[in-house]
Design a protein around this motif. Structure first.
Motif, mmCIF file in Angstrom:
data_model
loop_
_atom_site.group_PDB
_atom_site.id
_atom_site.type_symbol
_atom_site.label_atom_id
_atom_site.label_comp_id
_atom_site.label_asym_id
_atom_site.label_seq_id
_atom_site.Cartn_x
_atom_site.Cartn_y
_atom_site.Cartn_z
ATOM 1 N N GLY A 87 0.815 -1.207 0.000
ATOM 2 C CA GLY A 87 0.000 0.000 0.000
ATOM 3 C C GLY A 87 0.849 1.258 0.000
ATOM 4 O O GLY A 87 0.514 2.248 -0.670
ATOM 5 N N LEU A 88 1.963 1.236 0.732
ATOM 6 C CA LEU A 88 2.852 2.397 0.789
ATOM 7 C C LEU A 88 3.518 2.643 -0.565
ATOM 8 O O LEU A 88 3.599 3.789 -1.033
ATOM 9 C CB LEU A 88 3.920 2.176 1.870
ATOM 10 C CG LEU A 88 4.939 3.307 2.069
ATOM 11 C CD1 LEU A 88 4.235 4.619 2.399
ATOM 12 C CD2 LEU A 88 5.925 2.936 3.181
ATOM 13 N N LEU A 99 -6.861 -4.851 2.063
ATOM 14 C CA LEU A 99 -6.122 -3.950 2.948
ATOM 15 C C LEU A 99 -5.135 -3.086 2.160
ATOM 16 O O LEU A 99 -5.005 -1.886 2.423
ATOM 17 C CB LEU A 99 -5.376 -4.759 4.014
ATOM 18 C CG LEU A 99 -4.550 -3.932 5.008
ATOM 19 C CD1 LEU A 99 -5.444 -3.012 5.824
ATOM 20 C CD2 LEU A 99 -3.741 -4.856 5.928
ATOM 21 N N SER A 100 -4.432 -3.686 1.198
ATOM 22 C CA SER A 100 -3.444 -2.927 0.426
ATOM 23 C C SER A 100 -4.124 -1.808 -0.356
ATOM 24 O O SER A 100 -3.582 -0.695 -0.465
ATOM 25 C CB SER A 100 -2.678 -3.849 -0.524
ATOM 26 O OG SER A 100 -3.569 -4.517 -1.403
ATOM 27 N N ALA A 143 -3.423 2.090 0.330
ATOM 28 C CA ALA A 143 -2.877 2.916 -0.750
ATOM 29 C C ALA A 143 -3.540 4.288 -0.744
ATOM 30 O O ALA A 143 -2.875 5.328 -0.855
ATOM 31 C CB ALA A 143 -3.077 2.230 -2.093
ATOM 32 N N GLY A 144 -4.876 4.303 -0.590
ATOM 33 C CA GLY A 144 -5.578 5.575 -0.519
ATOM 34 C C GLY A 144 -5.302 6.328 0.765
ATOM 35 O O GLY A 144 -5.088 7.548 0.755
ATOM 36 N N ALA A 145 -5.284 5.603 1.893
ATOM 37 C CA ALA A 145 -5.041 6.253 3.187
ATOM 38 C C ALA A 145 -3.628 6.826 3.253
ATOM 39 O O ALA A 145 -3.422 7.982 3.668
ATOM 40 C CB ALA A 145 -5.251 5.247 4.314
ATOM 41 N N PHE A 146 -2.638 6.029 2.839
ATOM 42 C CA PHE A 146 -1.245 6.509 2.843
ATOM 43 C C PHE A 146 -1.073 7.706 1.915
ATOM 44 O O PHE A 146 -0.264 8.598 2.182
ATOM 45 C CB PHE A 146 -0.297 5.389 2.409
ATOM 46 C CG PHE A 146 0.007 4.388 3.497
ATOM 47 C CD1 PHE A 146 0.064 4.765 4.819
ATOM 48 C CD2 PHE A 146 0.243 3.047 3.189
ATOM 49 C CE1 PHE A 146 0.346 3.851 5.829
ATOM 50 C CE2 PHE A 146 0.523 2.119 4.174
ATOM 51 C CZ PHE A 146 0.575 2.526 5.500
ATOM 52 N N LEU A 147 -1.822 7.712 0.816
ATOM 53 C CA LEU A 147 -1.717 8.825 -0.129
ATOM 54 C C LEU A 147 -2.009 10.145 0.565
ATOM 55 O O LEU A 147 -1.255 11.118 0.431
ATOM 56 C CB LEU A 147 -2.687 8.599 -1.294
ATOM 57 C CG LEU A 147 -2.812 9.730 -2.313
ATOM 58 C CD1 LEU A 147 -1.499 9.942 -3.047
ATOM 59 C CD2 LEU A 147 -3.932 9.430 -3.304
ATOM 60 N N MET A 148 -3.094 10.205 1.319
ATOM 61 C CA MET A 148 -3.443 11.440 2.010
ATOM 62 C C MET A 148 -2.467 11.740 3.150
ATOM 63 O O MET A 148 -2.089 12.893 3.372
ATOM 64 C CB MET A 148 -4.871 11.343 2.552
ATOM 65 C CG MET A 148 -5.950 11.605 1.541
ATOM 66 S SD MET A 148 -5.997 13.323 0.907
ATOM 67 C CE MET A 148 -5.113 13.150 -0.648
#
Length: 500
Positions: A33-34, A306-307, A311-316
């Protein structure tokens, strides 16, 4: 302990996601995700520029699309975000009418996608042949690589060794360990080198300013009138179709890579819901991102929702909390990652000389047309439609040649039996009428269709024409051997297809 106290735990464990009970899966999903979040930032900014909107609009879209689709989508581990295909469709609307109309079109496109999903549009995926799918994948790999070419033109010389170094790290590091995804390590090391040595190369920050706060929901700034609807409807419909086609094709590709099945109907509806939510949060909309999905699934090994969510959460988080750090990431690091994705995505076996020698010419032609159309238009949907139509034509010509007519005359010369074999449809039935000797045949003609199948009205019309030609010469025709579906179709349509 009573037996009734044991069973409830088993179902609960069965429903628990893998990443909750397996630390290795958790680590893989988080790191994947990161990596995807880092790769999404420059892409989202670039697509915002294509659409003619502020970079924050593309970044907000990538955030909301990824988070929502991770919950409502039908394909685990697939990444949805702002995409170039959607940006190209809605750019003229934004240019002519402004951001409010663009946002309204995104919401309407989401509604259309939900409706199409409920109506079963995903079932049309079964009509996309393998040769089109291979062409789609290869064209995608070419487009991913072509998208990196501008980042390698008119740049400082240091960019090139950085890209080569990033590729070397991604090739060699997995041989040492796979605990840390090679793309993430490559990005970290190249960023440390450029910042530590103060090397002046293009960075993520050069693409545009990162947002400093979360998006706020609201209604699009447009008049809610029929004129507005007629203005946005064509763009919304085009966006809905392009987005669904790319998403469903990507889902099928991930199915093949992971050997798992996905719910295409749920994915269609999920894409619509994600676009509706994205529109209300001021995003430019989007669909499945094939390049980032390949990073997530093929390069990083992610397999769960989860990934996608992270990916979206880490983006913000990266944009808001670590904006200055992310801005220093050299574009060379992300270019190296995408080149590796391009190489891994291309189906090299499909163009191997050994494969091409064995493959029918029609299949090769369909694959080539699909690739050429996608690369020429930069639109995956156009390539898939053109390739599928070409495949249908090739198939029709091939099957039409299998329809044959052979005649056997009785020794007493009073009856001739025509045995028809093959598939009778518009392409083969057109030649059927000319394969009978109307003038010289005896008084009774039998057409044996036990080895044939009637598929359409054209075939029934051809049989009617044959009977009519014999009738004009005072000869009778008997059709025998029809299977049940053919007999049913023939019974309904015979005598009804010509004017009297």
């Amino acid at each position: 302990m009573p037996s009734s106290a044991v069973p409830p735990a088993a179902p609960l464990r069965a429903l628990r996601p893998d990443w909750l009970s397996n630390p290795k899966v958790w680590r893989t999903e988080v790191l994947a995700g990161l990596v995807v979040a880092l790769a999404l930032i420059p892409e989202a900014i670039s697509f915002s520029i294509i659409a003619g909107v502020d970079p924050a609009v593309g970044l907000f879209a990538s955030f909301t699309m990824a988070v929502v689709i991770s919950i409502v989508g039908g394909r685990r581990a697939m990444i949805s975000a702002a995409t170039g295909a959607v940006a190209l469709v809605i750019a003229p609307l934004n240019r002519e009418h402004g951001l409010g109309y663009l946002i309204a079109a995104v919401i309407l496109a989401g509604v259309i996608q939900v409706a199409l999903g409920v109506l079963g549009v995903a079932k049309l995926m079964r009509f996309i042949p393998r040769s089109v799918m291979v062409g789609f994948v290869n064209a995608l790999a070419i487009l991913i690589f072509m998208a990196q070419v501008p980042e390698m033109r008119n740049v400082p010389w240091a960019v090139y060794p950085l890209i080569i170094g990033g590729l070397a790290l991604m090739v060699l590091f997995p041989r040492i360990t796979t605990v840390i995804p090679a793309p993430l390590l490559s990005i970290v090391i190249l960023t440390a080198i450029t910042v530590g040595a103060a090397i002046a190369v293009p960075t993520v920050g050069d693409k545009g300013e990162l947002p400093s706060s979360l998006p706020v929901p609201g209604l699009p700034d447009v008049p809610f009138t029929l004129d507005t609807l007629t203005t946005i409807a064509p763009y919304a419909f085009a966006m809905a179709l392009v987005g669904l086609m790319e998403s469903l094709m990507t889902a099928k590709l991930v199915d093949d890579i992971t050997d798992t099945h996905s719910d295409k109907t749920r994915e269609s509806v999920g894409q619509g819901i994600a676009n509706i939510v994205t529109g209300f949060f001021g995003g430019m909309g989007g669909c499945a991102m094939i390049g980032q999905t390949m990073i997530n699934v093929k390069v990083s090994g992610a397999r769960t929702r989860l990934s996608t969510f992270l990916a979206g959460a880490f983006l913000m988080v990266l944009c808001i909390a670590f904006g200055p750090v992310v801005s220093d990431i050299p574009m060379a690091a992300l270019v190296a990652v995408m080149i590796m994705v391009s190489f891994a995505t291309f189906d090299w076996h499909s163009v191997a000389p050994k494969t091409l020698k064995r493959m029918p010419a029609g299949e090769i032609g369909v694959m080539a047309i699909t690739v050429a159309a996608v690369v020429a238009t930069h639109n995956l949907a156009i390539g898939v439609v053109l390739g599928s139509v070409t495949a249908m034509v090739v198939f029709a010509k091939r099957v039409a040649r299998l329809a044959e007519v052979t005649a056997v005359i009785d020794p007493d010369n009073t009856t001739v039996v025509y045995r028809v074999t093959g598939e009778l449809f518009f392409a083969s039935s057109n030649d059927l009428v000319g394969q009978f000797d109307y003038a010289n045949d005896p008084e009774k003609v039998v057409i044996d269709l036990s080895a044939a199948h009637i598929w359409d009205a054209s075939s029934v019309a051809a049989l009617d024409a044959i009977e009519s030609k014999y009738a004009q010469r005072g000869k009778t025709v008997e059709i025998t051997g029809l299977n049940d579906p053919s007999a049913d179709l023939h019974g309904k349509l015979t005598g009804e297809l010509t004017s009297h």
